[in-house]
Design an enzyme around this catalytic site. Structure first.
Site, PDB file in Angstrom:
ATOM      1  N   ARG A  85      61.207  31.408  21.677  1.00  0.00           N
ATOM      2  CA  ARG A  85      60.416  33.324  21.590  1.00  0.00           C
ATOM      3  C   ARG A  85      61.823  33.031  21.798  1.00  0.00           C
ATOM      4  O   ARG A  85      62.459  34.399  21.294  1.00  0.00           O
ATOM      5  CB  ARG A  85      59.180  32.828  21.904  1.00  0.00           C
ATOM      6  CG  ARG A  85      58.068  32.744  21.780  1.00  0.00           C
ATOM      7  CD  ARG A  85      56.576  32.857  22.163  1.00  0.00           C
ATOM      8  NE  ARG A  85      55.639  32.559  21.462  1.00  0.00           N
ATOM      9  CZ  ARG A  85      54.738  33.220  21.701  1.00  0.00           C
ATOM     10  NH1 ARG A  85      54.070  33.100  22.870  1.00  0.00           N
ATOM     11  NH2 ARG A  85      53.403  32.976  20.993  1.00  0.00           N
ATOM     12  N   GLN A 135      52.879  38.490  19.859  1.00  0.00           N
ATOM     13  CA  GLN A 135      53.938  38.413  21.239  1.00  0.00           C
ATOM     14  C   GLN A 135      53.130  39.842  22.499  1.00  0.00           C
ATOM     15  O   GLN A 135      53.249  39.997  23.564  1.00  0.00           O
ATOM     16  CB  GLN A 135      55.255  38.801  21.036  1.00  0.00           C
ATOM     17  CG  GLN A 135      56.314  38.143  19.824  1.00  0.00           C
ATOM     18  CD  GLN A 135      55.947  37.229  21.055  1.00  0.00           C
ATOM     19  OE1 GLN A 135      55.930  36.627  22.155  1.00  0.00           O
ATOM     20  NE2 GLN A 135      56.212  35.570  20.099  1.00  0.00           N
ATOM     21  N   TYR A 173      57.943  34.066  13.157  1.00  0.00           N
ATOM     22  CA  TYR A 173      57.934  32.930  13.604  1.00  0.00           C
ATOM     23  C   TYR A 173      57.409  33.061  15.609  1.00  0.00           C
ATOM     24  O   TYR A 173      58.040  33.808  15.796  1.00  0.00           O
ATOM     25  CB  TYR A 173      58.338  32.084  12.954  1.00  0.00           C
ATOM     26  CG  TYR A 173      60.162  31.520  12.705  1.00  0.00           C
ATOM     27  CD1 TYR A 173      61.005  32.885  13.470  1.00  0.00           C
ATOM     28  CD2 TYR A 173      60.834  31.289  11.994  1.00  0.00           C
ATOM     29  CE1 TYR A 173      61.911  32.084  14.273  1.00  0.00           C
ATOM     30  CE2 TYR A 173      62.057  30.754  11.740  1.00  0.00           C
ATOM     31  CZ  TYR A 173      62.592  31.627  12.875  1.00  0.00           C
ATOM     32  OH  TYR A 173      64.239  31.916  12.974  1.00  0.00           O
ATOM     33  N   GLU A 174      56.860  32.256  15.822  1.00  0.00           N
ATOM     34  CA  GLU A 174      56.993  31.173  16.699  1.00  0.00           C
ATOM     35  C   GLU A 174      56.296  32.956  17.395  1.00  0.00           C
ATOM     36  O   GLU A 174      56.667  32.974  17.954  1.00  0.00           O
ATOM     37  CB  GLU A 174      58.370  31.866  17.579  1.00  0.00           C
ATOM     38  CG  GLU A 174      59.446  30.867  17.589  1.00  0.00           C
ATOM     39  CD  GLU A 174      59.141  28.932  17.381  1.00  0.00           C
ATOM     40  OE1 GLU A 174      57.800  28.790  18.139  1.00  0.00           O
ATOM     41  OE2 GLU A 174      58.663  27.888  16.432  1.00  0.00           O
ATOM     42  N   GLY A 175      55.307  33.031  16.756  1.00  0.00           N
ATOM     43  CA  GLY A 175      54.148  34.323  17.313  1.00  0.00           C
ATOM     44  C   GLY A 175      54.304  35.617  16.440  1.00  0.00           C
ATOM     45  O   GLY A 175      55.944  35.939  17.223  1.00  0.00           O
TER      46      GLY A 175
END
Lengths: 604, 604
Positions: free
Chosen positions: A299, A450, A443-445
């Protein structure tokens, strides 16, 4: 000639004057050599490689993209040569342990190299950074045998790595995954499943690809509690380290994406022929914990990617504005005989550039600071300090990912606007930057996730200690600033916003634990926005304090730079912080409309 | 099956319940047939054509794009068939005079058809809308001979039209153009010059292309005061109306753009062989005045384009959110046995949808209202009323173009975010919408230029009367709302913002005329943002007043719709208006940092 990708003077400012990165050399043997001179040399080398090799092939990567034929992915023609150069320079695992092929570099310094590399060619870099990330997982959770089998080859770029989480029906909800792991008698597992959105899942840059795979061992519980992590190589590795047979990992498709064309985004079928073998990485059913280790780093990396695009967009836009002649000075608008001037002279263009300048400087300082916090969380003198900095990393990660990439997209869009019509033309750099940067919000959450992490997890983490510690740091900066007459006014505004954040954070945290929990989470993203504004204000204030102090003894050539640092703070305090106060006011409303509106009140 | 492109119920609401479009039929003979039934039939036909023909080829247009070979542009294969269908349906010039082939339709009704057409395939529509725009210029400024030669063929789509303003060194600064017009003995002119960014400048959809061209007659003054407008056909037209010789208008290149691939964006060389002949359109040296007539309409059209993309993005995102199963209800997040739900249930997704809903509804109402104002400016009962509505068109145009397209880009981005990773994949509709909509912020005057128009021209226009009249309309709506108990709270908030706008408008207007003029213009765009927020709030309040009134006698199936209209207002009042107040506070700072910062304080 204008600077490309980034503002070297500002990097120096953050690395040396704000974070004093050379002091890290005292904390850890691996860092011992990183005095100021070495740090400068490392960053300069990265900059050279980025500008001379990565940047020139960025457009080719965008235009050519990747192609899939018979299960094989071909990357843009120049990528392999530059990938090899990159690895010859030993840039793939800058912060990893030297015993496994890493460079043992402080994270703070690696942040600067990452800015140059990602600003030059972020789609290319994804192959590299994911490899480091996968390697890091192995370094942390692997058995000695797994480390020996994989690590050195990965950290030197001979093999690459990926991250296999997502499935068609398991995206944000990782726990819904259905990939299965069936135990074999020899302790290995047969892996069967379908994974999608795998960056670098298949390509022609390296001879093997090592996939960390999330899967459920047969009989394991549903949801995230039954997920384990496995290492699945594309080609099996023989005991002597040579490549063995194909491991039944088949690339069934690559995505046609809006951006990051140079990076292959693959669908992978594992074990369609019943012949995909993996080894457990870490403990059974503890896969999510392992992935979270990687995810925090990933992240932050996404924050770096977004920021690097924004930083590059700013440098391009600034250069364009200085050179594009168009229109007359506003004060001479009625005089057709007045000379045409660079658009840099037009108030609205200067405003756009100030928006870009202040945001990029705040991003850089925050991103480097989080890297610094990682260094401190590992090597600070006391456990207490380590814990404090670890807490900062936790709390600031959603800001460094979610808030930064939201702003980065805006900065890139602002840069396109400076270019006018040319911004929309693919010949110029803005279109690609805007298309590429957009995925960093997803992406990555997603950035919504977040925001939920910030509100639901980080705010109350460890009884709120990390958040309170962070407020302590902000107050220290404010106190220092208030002692400097030219900063007093801006410092007072930042103080007002910080105090409001404290009030609103308590309100939001309390609401999230009460009956209005859904309304609280419907305001999570706006809360992340307001928190991010405040953190950026803090960063700009910190910068201004350092600049004001260094201004006194500054060489003549540095004076405008320091003054520019202070201008960014003033601009932000005058134009953004009043809006931030508005955001806080809205948060105190904690609108429940979104969660209370009936479904049938939306169009059918 | 979910609705495509737009929300028909909301279109009906705006057209019939808010604007009462059928009342226009009493004002003008041409409109006499447009009773409610006819209006519904017209909109339904447009909707059908849009969904059945324009929408299915939108993706092909994006993927295939246009190609240039030997000076000829080939458009996507299906475009010609649909272009012919579109013209068979007589959709090209809906609001133009029937005597020349137009449909004489009220602008208010045409707005609804334009929403469907542009939401379905906006790149395709550019060929059509520019033709109408060019025709309108001829209708307004042309000689009888010019009208007879060109108009019918253009309004029926046999020929198309363009708009040749921009040159490589004359973009936002039109006055810098260098294209020359050399008088011939027969009253025609030889045209010589290079034009760029010409939408539909060359294509294979029609047998001739008529270019209105801005050029400078030899010896005319520098700047905008020496610009004249010419009609330059691709093929000359013989006296009998048949096509004559090629008119030396050569397409030398087409742009590779981030979006609107289906529309050709051409570089045109005029008179490279000394053989390009044009006729003067309107008076010598009055070209800019003529272009401004077209430009206002064109700017509103760009607002329609942006809004239509946003509206389509909202419908797609809503449908996706209702059908994409992912994750559990937040209240059951700790229960892995709980069923997975559509993402429509997640608070952050609902917030995103409410952002889209409230913005799209406000956009629709504003855009249609400006069209309604055009109708009224032409056909209202008294000259005073006509003048009033003309003033509204003038003042609201920068909002309908600049503010709307800024928000439209955000709405499309929000839609992409709802799709998560799938949003970034070109298979799904969001990527194209986001890429396409981005140009609406740039062309027909960047949104920064719209903001300067609002502050520098529209605010003080006619001694401020149009702006004051507009405040009068807002106050009327507020007064009506305050009489309705369920709207009182939101109405009070809107009132607060409207009052603040009045204060800030005076402040900005005064500042723009004083020594801090540069600082004022450095805040022009933020002023446009805050003004736009306020106008949207007014629109949402107006909608809510109508909904609340109609709710009393509503059929059961309409109740949720009306309640949803009120929810949009409440959401906006709670989440956006506090931020708008923050924007006003920032504007009262009128930051001068951007114009006072020294050049060398930026990176070199």
């Amino acid at each position: 000639m204008a600077q490309l990708i980034s503002d070297q003077r500002d990097i120096d400012f953050v690395v040396h004057e704000i974070l004093e990165a050379h002091t890290l050399s005292e904390l850890n043997d691996n860092y011992a050599d990183f005095n100021k001179k070495t740090i400068d040399m490392v960053i300069k080398e990265a900059k050279n490689l980025a500008i001379k090799e990565l940047l020139p092939i960025n457009k080719e990567g965008d235009e050519t993209g990747c192609t899939l034929e018979n299960g094989k992915v071909t990357t843009p023609a120049s990528f392999k040569r530059v990938f090899d150069l990159f690895n010859e320079g030993e840039w793939l695992a800058p912060t990893e342990d030297p015993q496994w092929g890493g460079q043992g570099m402080p994270f703070t310094v690696a942040a600067a190299t990452a800015e140059y590399f990602n600003g030059a060619n972020y789609p290319f870099m994804i192959y590299c950074t994911l490899t480091q990330g996968a390697g890091h997982l192995i370094e942390h959770f692997g058995t000695e045998a797994q480390k020996k089998t994989y690590l050195k080859n990965m950290y030197t770029g001979k093999w690459t790595g990926t991250m296999l989480l997502t499935e068609p029906e398991a995206g944000s909800d990782v726990g819904a995954l259905t990939t299965k792991a069936i135990p074999n008698a020899d302790g290995t597992y047969n892996i069967v499943g379908e994974k999608i959105f795998i960056s670098g899942g298949e390509h022609d840059l390296a001879e093997n690809i090592i996939h960390p795979v999330l899967a459920r061992i047969e009989g394991a519980p549903a949801g995230t509690r039954g997920i384990s992590l496995f290492l699945v190589p594309k080609y099996r590795v023989n005991k002597d380290g040579s490549l063995g047979q194909f491991n039944d990992v088949i690339c069934t498709g690559i995505e046609h994406k809006m951006g990051i064309h140079g990076n292959s985004t693959c669908s992978l079928s594992l074990g369609t022929r019943g012949n995909c073998v993996g080894t457990l990485l870490g403990e059974e059913n503890k896969g999510m914990k392992a992935m979270f280790l990687m995810m925090n780093a990933a992240r932050l990396l996404v924050g770096v990617q977004g920021f690097a695009c924004a930083g590059a967009a700013y440098m391009y836009a600034l250069d364009y504005a200085k050179n594009r002649i168009q229109g007359r000075n506003l004060t001479e608008i009625m005089n057709p005989g007045a000379p045409a001037v660079p658009i840099f002279r037009h108030p609205d263009v200067r405003r756009q550039l100030m928006v870009m300048k202040s945001n990029v400087e705040a991003m850089r300082t925050l991103i480097y600071y989080v890297h610094y916090c990682i260094d401190m969380s590992k090597y600070a003198a006391t456990d207490e300090e380590k814990a404090k900095y670890h807490g900062f990393v936790e709390v600031l990660t959603p800001i460094a990912k979610g808030y930064v990439t939201d702003r980065a997209f805006e900065v890139c869009s602002q840069g396109m606007q400076v270019y006018g019509g040319y911004g929309f033309i693919e010949e110029y750099p803005m279109a690609q930057l805007l298309r590429d940067v957009r995925i960093t919000m997803i992406y990555e959450g997603t950035n919504g996730i977040q925001a939920m992490d910030l509100l639901g997890r980080k705010l109350g983490m460890n009884k709120g200690k990390p958040v309170m510690d962070l407020f302590g740091e902000m107050e220290t900066t404010i106190a220092r600033a208030k002692d400097i007459p030219i900063l007093e006014k801006a410092a007072t505004k930042v103080e007002e916003v910080v105090k409001k954040l404290a009030e609103v954070a308590i309100h939001m945290g309390t609401t999230a634990m009460g009956p209005k929990v859904l309304a609280a989470f419907a305001n999570a993203h706006p809360f992340q926005d307001a928190t991010g504004d405040t953190v950026f204000a803090w960063m700009l204030l910190w910068r201004a304090v350092t600049a004001a102090q260094n201004l006194e003894k500054a060489k003549k050539k540095d004076i405008p730079f320091y003054q520019g640092v202070i201008k960014s703070l003033e601009f932000y305090a005058q134009t953004v912080l009043p809006i931030t106060l508005g955001r806080f006011a809205a948060l105190l409303n904690t609108s429940a409309v979104a969660v209370e509106i009936e479904d049938d009140m939306f169009p059918s």
